[in-house]
Design a protein around this motif. Structure first.
Motif, PDB file in Angstrom:
ATOM      1  N   LYS A 187     -11.643 -26.377 -34.023  1.00 40.51           N
ATOM      2  CA  LYS A 187     -12.045 -24.976 -34.191  1.00 40.51           C
ATOM      3  C   LYS A 187     -10.932 -24.028 -33.783  1.00 40.51           C
ATOM      4  O   LYS A 187     -10.643 -23.053 -34.478  1.00 40.51           O
ATOM      5  CB  LYS A 187     -13.303 -24.685 -33.371  1.00 40.51           C
ATOM      6  CG  LYS A 187     -14.572 -25.273 -33.931  1.00 40.51           C
ATOM      7  CD  LYS A 187     -15.756 -25.132 -32.989  1.00 40.51           C
ATOM      8  CE  LYS A 187     -16.057 -23.713 -32.646  1.00 40.51           C
ATOM      9  NZ  LYS A 187     -17.315 -23.552 -31.887  1.00 40.51           N
ATOM     10  N   GLU A 188     -10.303 -24.312 -32.655  1.00 35.39           N
ATOM     11  CA  GLU A 188      -9.216 -23.453 -32.174  1.00 35.39           C
ATOM     12  C   GLU A 188      -8.022 -23.486 -33.119  1.00 35.39           C
ATOM     13  O   GLU A 188      -7.410 -22.438 -33.393  1.00 35.39           O
ATOM     14  CB  GLU A 188      -8.796 -23.884 -30.774  1.00 35.39           C
ATOM     15  CG  GLU A 188      -9.859 -23.629 -29.721  1.00 35.39           C
ATOM     16  CD  GLU A 188      -9.555 -24.288 -28.390  1.00 35.39           C
ATOM     17  OE1 GLU A 188      -9.987 -23.721 -27.365  1.00 35.39           O
ATOM     18  OE2 GLU A 188      -8.890 -25.343 -28.366  1.00 35.39           O
TER      19      GLU A 188
ATOM     20  N   ASN B 234      -8.892 -21.416 -36.162  1.00 32.77           N
ATOM     21  CA  ASN B 234      -8.854 -19.988 -35.837  1.00 32.77           C
ATOM     22  C   ASN B 234      -7.425 -19.481 -35.732  1.00 32.77           C
ATOM     23  O   ASN B 234      -7.119 -18.387 -36.204  1.00 32.77           O
ATOM     24  CB  ASN B 234      -9.628 -19.707 -34.552  1.00 32.77           C
ATOM     25  CG  ASN B 234     -11.118 -19.674 -34.769  1.00 32.77           C
ATOM     26  OD1 ASN B 234     -11.597 -19.227 -35.810  1.00 32.77           O
ATOM     27  ND2 ASN B 234     -11.867 -20.151 -33.795  1.00 32.77           N
ATOM     28  N   LYS B 235      -6.545 -20.268 -35.124  1.00 30.65           N
ATOM     29  CA  LYS B 235      -5.134 -19.868 -35.021  1.00 30.65           C
ATOM     30  C   LYS B 235      -4.493 -19.767 -36.403  1.00 30.65           C
ATOM     31  O   LYS B 235      -3.719 -18.848 -36.672  1.00 30.65           O
ATOM     32  CB  LYS B 235      -4.341 -20.849 -34.155  1.00 30.65           C
ATOM     33  CG  LYS B 235      -4.761 -20.902 -32.721  1.00 30.65           C
ATOM     34  CD  LYS B 235      -4.305 -19.675 -31.977  1.00 30.65           C
ATOM     35  CE  LYS B 235      -4.665 -19.793 -30.508  1.00 30.65           C
ATOM     36  NZ  LYS B 235      -4.408 -18.561 -29.783  1.00 30.65           N
TER      37      LYS B 235
ATOM     38  N   ASN C  97      -6.063 -19.052 -39.175  1.00 28.51           N
ATOM     39  CA  ASN C  97      -6.602 -17.825 -39.761  1.00 28.51           C
ATOM     40  C   ASN C  97      -5.881 -16.601 -39.209  1.00 28.51           C
ATOM     41  O   ASN C  97      -5.594 -15.661 -39.954  1.00 28.51           O
ATOM     42  CB  ASN C  97      -8.093 -17.684 -39.491  1.00 28.51           C
ATOM     43  CG  ASN C  97      -8.965 -18.541 -40.369  1.00 28.51           C
ATOM     44  OD1 ASN C  97      -9.997 -19.012 -39.925  1.00 28.51           O
ATOM     45  ND2 ASN C  97      -8.596 -18.770 -41.621  1.00 28.51           N
ATOM     46  N   GLN C  98      -5.580 -16.611 -37.914  1.00 26.92           N
ATOM     47  CA  GLN C  98      -4.929 -15.463 -37.280  1.00 26.92           C
ATOM     48  C   GLN C  98      -3.531 -15.201 -37.836  1.00 26.92           C
ATOM     49  O   GLN C  98      -3.080 -14.058 -37.831  1.00 26.92           O
ATOM     50  CB  GLN C  98      -4.858 -15.661 -35.766  1.00 26.92           C
ATOM     51  CG  GLN C  98      -6.188 -15.528 -35.087  1.00 26.92           C
ATOM     52  CD  GLN C  98      -6.130 -15.892 -33.607  1.00 26.92           C
ATOM     53  OE1 GLN C  98      -5.069 -16.163 -33.058  1.00 26.92           O
ATOM     54  NE2 GLN C  98      -7.293 -15.911 -32.973  1.00 26.92           N
TER      55      GLN C  98
ATOM     56  N   ASP D  62      -9.261 -19.616 -45.450  1.00 29.24           N
ATOM     57  CA  ASP D  62      -9.944 -20.913 -45.460  1.00 29.24           C
ATOM     58  C   ASP D  62      -9.637 -21.664 -46.752  1.00 29.24           C
ATOM     59  O   ASP D  62      -9.492 -22.885 -46.741  1.00 29.24           O
ATOM     60  CB  ASP D  62     -11.457 -20.725 -45.320  1.00 29.24           C
ATOM     61  CG  ASP D  62     -11.865 -20.284 -43.923  1.00 29.24           C
ATOM     62  OD1 ASP D  62     -11.022 -20.345 -43.005  1.00 29.24           O
ATOM     63  OD2 ASP D  62     -13.033 -19.889 -43.752  1.00 29.24           O
TER      64      ASP D  62
ATOM     65  N   ARG E 189     -14.728 -24.501 -38.739  1.00 24.20           N
ATOM     66  CA  ARG E 189     -14.268 -23.417 -37.863  1.00 24.20           C
ATOM     67  C   ARG E 189     -15.409 -22.800 -37.068  1.00 24.20           C
ATOM     68  O   ARG E 189     -15.257 -22.404 -35.916  1.00 24.20           O
ATOM     69  CB  ARG E 189     -13.554 -22.339 -38.685  1.00 24.20           C
ATOM     70  CG  ARG E 189     -12.861 -21.306 -37.845  1.00 24.20           C
ATOM     71  CD  ARG E 189     -11.924 -20.419 -38.634  1.00 24.20           C
ATOM     72  NE  ARG E 189     -12.341 -20.110 -39.977  1.00 24.20           N
ATOM     73  CZ  ARG E 189     -13.233 -19.163 -40.306  1.00 24.20           C
ATOM     74  NH1 ARG E 189     -13.793 -18.449 -39.372  1.00 24.20           N
ATOM     75  NH2 ARG E 189     -13.543 -18.945 -41.569  1.00 24.20           N
ATOM     76  N   HIS E 190     -16.590 -22.735 -37.678  1.00 24.62           N
ATOM     77  CA  HIS E 190     -17.749 -22.131 -37.005  1.00 24.62           C
ATOM     78  C   HIS E 190     -18.582 -23.151 -36.239  1.00 24.62           C
ATOM     79  O   HIS E 190     -19.588 -22.793 -35.634  1.00 24.62           O
ATOM     80  CB  HIS E 190     -18.622 -21.401 -38.025  1.00 24.62           C
ATOM     81  CG  HIS E 190     -18.003 -20.140 -38.525  1.00 24.62           C
ATOM     82  ND1 HIS E 190     -17.847 -19.021 -37.748  1.00 24.62           N
ATOM     83  CD2 HIS E 190     -17.464 -19.836 -39.730  1.00 24.62           C
ATOM     84  CE1 HIS E 190     -17.255 -18.070 -38.457  1.00 24.62           C
ATOM     85  NE2 HIS E 190     -16.999 -18.538 -39.654  1.00 24.62           N
TER      86      HIS E 190
END
Length: 65
Positions: free
Chosen positions: A4-5, A8-9, A11-12, A17, A35-36
């Motif tokens: 997940k982390e 998220n990174k 995506n940042q 996706d 991710r969720h």
């Protein structure tokens, strides 16, 4: 850092996706569910692909944080 982390990174830094999914061989919905946390686990091979993608795209200090 867990899946997940890592997602998220990615995506940042601007990866969608859909782009992540294309890189690891799944659709964007699967990436979103991972991710969720809707998928509580993933295969070793898929997890390794996500890790390798993050290693390629993220700065080392972010990956090792």
């Amino acid at each position: 850092m867990n899946i997940k982390e890592l997602l998220n990174k990615l995506n940042q830094i601007g990866m969608t996706d859909k782009a992540i999914g294309a890189e690891i061989g799944v659709d964007r919905n699967t990436v979103c569910r991972l991710r969720h946390g809707r998928h509580k686990s993933t295969s070793f091979e898929r997890g390794l692909k996500i890790y390798e993608l993050a290693k390629q795209k993220l700065p080392e200090h972010v990956l090792n944080a």
